[in-house]
Write an enzyme that holds these catalytic residues in place. Structure first.
Site, PDB file in Angstrom:
ATOM      1  CB  ALA A   1       8.242   8.228  -3.270  1.00  0.00           C
TER       2      ALA A   1
ATOM      3  CD  GLU B   1      11.895  -4.897 -16.503  1.00  0.00           C
ATOM      4  OE1 GLU B   1      12.068  -6.005 -15.994  1.00  0.00           O
ATOM      5  OE2 GLU B   1      12.418  -4.530 -17.562  1.00  0.00           O
TER       6      GLU B   1
ATOM      7  CG  PHE C   1      15.525 -11.309   2.232  1.00  0.00           C
ATOM      8  CD1 PHE C   1      15.339 -12.269   1.246  1.00  0.00           C
ATOM      9  CD2 PHE C   1      15.211  -9.990   1.939  1.00  0.00           C
ATOM     10  CE1 PHE C   1      14.835 -11.916   0.000  1.00  0.00           C
ATOM     11  CE2 PHE C   1      14.717  -9.631   0.698  1.00  0.00           C
ATOM     12  CZ  PHE C   1      14.540 -10.602  -0.283  1.00  0.00           C
TER      13      PHE C   1
ATOM     14  CD  GLU D   1       7.368   3.022 -10.347  1.00  0.00           C
ATOM     15  OE1 GLU D   1       7.441   3.269  -9.142  1.00  0.00           O
ATOM     16  OE2 GLU D   1       8.146   3.510 -11.188  1.00  0.00           O
TER      17      GLU D   1
ATOM     18  NE  ARG E   1       3.206   2.042  -3.250  1.00  0.00           N
ATOM     19  CZ  ARG E   1       4.421   2.210  -3.709  1.00  0.00           C
ATOM     20  NH1 ARG E   1       5.148   1.179  -4.092  1.00  0.00           N
ATOM     21  NH2 ARG E   1       4.929   3.414  -3.798  1.00  0.00           N
TER      22      ARG E   1
ATOM     23  N   GLY F   1      11.510   2.000  14.488  1.00  0.00           N
ATOM     24  CA  GLY F   1      11.422   0.871  15.399  1.00  0.00           C
ATOM     25  C   GLY F   1      12.005  -0.405  14.820  1.00  0.00           C
TER      26      GLY F   1
ATOM     27  CD  GLU G   1       7.137   7.166  -8.883  1.00  0.00           C
ATOM     28  OE1 GLU G   1       6.185   7.781  -8.357  1.00  0.00           O
ATOM     29  OE2 GLU G   1       7.840   6.356  -8.270  1.00  0.00           O
TER      30      GLU G   1
ATOM     31  CD  GLU H   1      12.211   7.070  -8.514  1.00  0.00           C
ATOM     32  OE1 GLU H   1      11.035   6.873  -8.898  1.00  0.00           O
ATOM     33  OE2 GLU H   1      13.072   6.177  -8.545  1.00  0.00           O
TER      34      GLU H   1
END
Length: 183
Positions: free
Chosen positions: A77, A141, A16, A143, A65, A116, A97, A93
């Protein structure tokens, strides 16, 4: 760099390629000569900012989230754009934000978030001398965030209440607690 137990890549299959991440499966030769598979998430890297107001408050954002199916409170972030230096990303950022710009930005640490299975390297900065900008850069847009300014005690309480649940923000709170304890 120590490459103890290095795994030699024999073949890579891209699964992907999205806007933020790329997923691949690698066939690897293990140190003992046997074969194995590794599922890997490639990420361009990111920054996180610990913004401290002149009043000593930590500026955070609450946002939904989707992977968690809930909102959490986090330090600002965002991901690095191609060719962009981490400090430039951090300043951008912060403004997008929170609407704040800063006089001083200090790099604190860089670490891999989930070595990992992912190569995301997160650069953490401390931002001080904050000033609210009149015509701040707009957030992405897609967020939606709500600004919170918390005392260190409130942030520690959010950790206990599990309103803060991500490692970068937990790191920020613990960094500030240690900094306060050393005064």
């Amino acid at each position: 760099m120590n490459n103890l137990f290095e795994e030699k890549t024999i073949r890579t299959e891209e699964i992907f390629k999205g806007k933020v991440i790329q997923v691949q499966v690698d066939d690897v030769e293990l140190p003992d000569g046997k074969m194995g598979k590794r599922e890997i998430v490639k990420h361009p890297g990111a920054v996180a900012i610990i913004p401290i107001t002149n009043e000593g408050k930590i500026v955070m954002v609450e946002q939904y989230r989707k992977p968690l199916n809930r909102s959490i409170v986090e330090i600002p972030a965002g991901k690095l754009e191609p060719g962009e230096e981490p400090e430039t990303t951090a300043r951008r950022e912060l403004e997008e934000e929170t609407g704040y710009v800063c006089k001083k930005i200090t790099p604190l640490i860089s670490f891999y978030t989930s070595p990992g299975f992912a190569n995301e390297l997160l650069h953490v900065f401390l931002a001080e001398g904050l000033k609210k900008k009149e015509n701040a850069k707009a957030a992405d847009e897609d967020e939606f965030v709500r600004l919170e300014e918390l005392s260190l005690e409130e942030a520690a309480s959010y950790l206990k209440e599990q309103r803060i649940m991500d490692v970068k923000t937990a790191y920020a709170v613990q960094y500030l607690q240690l900094k306060e304890a050393r005064k």
